[in-house]
Write a protein that holds these residues in place. Structure first.
Motif, mmCIF file in Angstrom:
data_model
loop_
_atom_site.group_PDB
_atom_site.id
_atom_site.type_symbol
_atom_site.label_atom_id
_atom_site.label_comp_id
_atom_site.label_asym_id
_atom_site.label_seq_id
_atom_site.Cartn_x
_atom_site.Cartn_y
_atom_site.Cartn_z
ATOM 1 N N ARG A 11 28.178 14.681 13.625
ATOM 2 C CA ARG A 11 26.756 14.952 13.668
ATOM 3 C C ARG A 11 26.086 14.957 12.295
ATOM 4 O O ARG A 11 27.005 15.539 11.294
ATOM 5 N N LEU A 12 24.792 14.615 12.046
ATOM 6 C CA LEU A 12 24.057 14.831 10.914
ATOM 7 C C LEU A 12 22.883 15.655 11.480
ATOM 8 O O LEU A 12 22.145 15.391 12.215
ATOM 9 N N LEU A 13 22.587 16.660 10.566
ATOM 10 C CA LEU A 13 21.140 17.503 10.395
ATOM 11 C C LEU A 13 20.475 17.157 9.386
ATOM 12 O O LEU A 13 20.962 17.609 8.284
ATOM 13 N N ASN A 14 19.206 16.737 9.574
ATOM 14 C CA ASN A 14 18.397 16.470 8.360
ATOM 15 C C ASN A 14 17.321 17.523 8.360
ATOM 16 O O ASN A 14 16.562 17.686 9.617
ATOM 17 N N HIS A 15 16.882 18.098 7.292
ATOM 18 C CA HIS A 15 15.969 19.377 7.481
ATOM 19 C C HIS A 15 15.173 19.008 6.123
ATOM 20 O O HIS A 15 15.648 18.959 5.114
ATOM 21 N N CYS A 16 13.817 18.570 6.564
ATOM 22 C CA CYS A 16 13.009 18.313 5.274
ATOM 23 C C CYS A 16 11.490 18.625 5.615
ATOM 24 O O CYS A 16 11.052 18.710 6.798
#
Length: 435
Positions: A306-311
């Motif tokens: 899994r990849l979580l991108n927070h921006c």
């Protein structure tokens, strides 16, 4: 339109029906609760309004030579522009009165008044404040935008101010990303702890897993994931000051399985990670590089990882990635670029990642910025002694303006969770996740 007071005629330019103060008041959008006083003695706006003073002809020079956002900010940072009674550590109420930092550029019809103002007051082009990042021409000599060397310089400009300065500004968590407030009365530290744990829960971290945290800052995510979820974690940051602080903290806490490197994320050669977190890095990589960025992160994952991108994102999907005349671009985030959340989702899907969950946390970021301003206020004298008055003013203006922008929805904060789905369609993702 605000009715001019009798004082507006004082100090009028020859050949112009408007005074210097009236010209500045109009550039500000004629805020109905703000009165402008110019150095020639002219004034404009309501008699009972908060008073914005241009104290010097140098301040007028900044405004006349760049009459949008930058001109006013330059005058303020140099002490040539003041608002009576303003708290420099937290100028939130003043920015509300002025409509925020999104000051307009004057239309062509107003240019003659600006030119008359310049001639009548003997203005000249002043030197730029020392804190301002180099011009585009000078920056090009340091390499192409978002090349490795220039990215490193941009990150160091922002993050290598002083670890002590950030300790006072950010608090004990040393976390410079949006917190997640679990309830109305939560403290900043509780909210930062909740943010890290929310990311860990979304990533499904369990003991024995391997995590890669790109743009790891002072190592908060790395340390939280190792301490509370039993993973092995690698963090990378382009800021040497951040890496040094994080390495020292890991050693002091005796954490095994936690590593922070001073390195470009593109230098990570390891693969097969169970999870990748990107918390506040996407803003630095450039919108045109999203495809390469998400491809790189995808390739670091195992199947069903899994990849979580927070921006931070724009609300407006048609807004340009960056505006070089903005205060934030020139003083805070050189080369920083934003896009709408849909662009993030599209680029992730385009490289084969499967988006599973998408969440907007902008209300939490507004609250986070307010908490940082409170920290700055509480440590104002120490922050000024550590980083200088101009730097402290930049941060007060930036954070208060950011709070206002998040509250109004112009900028947002999105977490997007995706999986590297296997060839057989397996995702490892639960039917109904519980975050």
């Amino acid at each position: 339109m605000t009715r001019p007071s009798t004082g507006e005629r004082k100090g009028a330019d020859p050949g112009s029906s408007r005074t210097v103060a009236a010209t500045i008041h109009e550039l500000l959008g004629e805020p109905p609760q703000v009165r402008v006083v110019a150095p020639d003695g002219s004034s404009a706006g309501p008699d009972a309004g908060r008073v914005l003073r241009i104290r010097t002809t140098r301040g007028l020079s900044y405004i006349a030579t760049h009459p949008g956002q930058l001109g006013f900010v330059r005058a303020y940072l140099q002490g040539d522009l003041v608002v009576d009674g303003m708290d420099e550590a937290y100028p939130y109420e003043e920015l509300k009165l002025l409509g925020g930092l999104d000051l307009r550029r004057p239309p062509l019809r107003e240019v003659p008044d600006l030119l008359r103002m310049a001639r009548a007051t003997g203005l000249r082009v002043p030197e730029l404040p020392d804190l301002e990042t180099p011009s585009e021409l000078r920056k090009l000599a340091h390499g192409l935008r978002h090349g490795r060397r220039r990215d490193a310089e941009a990150v160091q400009h922002h993050y290598d101010v002083s670890n002590r300065f950030y300790e006072m500004l950010l608090g004990p968590s040393m976390t410079y990303t949006c917190a997640v407030y679990p309830h109305e009365e939560a403290t900043l530290e509780e909210a930062q702890e909740e943010k890290y744990d929310l990311v860990c829960r979304k990533l499904g971290l369990r003991p024995g897993m391997r995590l890669l945290d790109v743009g790891c800052g002072w190592g908060g995510m790395v340390r939280h994931a190792v301490r509370h979820h039993g993973v092995t974690a690698l963090g990378v940051t382009l800021s040497r000051a951040q890496a040094t602080w994080a390495q020292q903290r890991i050693a002091a806490e005796g954490l095994t399985g936690a590593e922070v490197r001073h390195a470009d994320y593109r230098d990570v050669t390891e693969r097969g990670f169970d999870a990748v977190s990107s918390i506040g890095l996407t803003e630095h990589i450039g919108v045109r590089n999203y495809g390469r960025y998400f491809t790189f992160l995808r390739d670091r994952l195992r199947d069903e990882g899994r990849l979580l991108n927070h921006c931070i994102t724009w609300r407006d999907p048609d807004r340009a990635p960056m505006r070089q005349g903005d205060f934030v671009f020139r003083y805070v985030f050189p080369d920083g670029e934003l896009a709408a959340s849909g662009r993030i989702v599209t680029e992730m899907e385009r490289v084969g990642l499967e988006v599973q969950h998408h969440e907007n946390l902008r209300a939490h970021y507004a609250r986070t910025c307010g908490a940082w301003c409170e920290n700055l206020r509480a440590h104002w004298d120490e922050c000024v002694a550590e980083a200088g008055l101009a730097t402290a003013r930049v941060w007060g203006l930036y954070l208060a303006g950011s709070r206002l922008s998040f509250e109004r929805g112009g900028i947002q904060l999105h977490q997007v969770l995706a999986t590297r789905t296997g060839a057989d369609g397996g995702t490892g993702y639960p039917l109904r996740p519980r975050f």
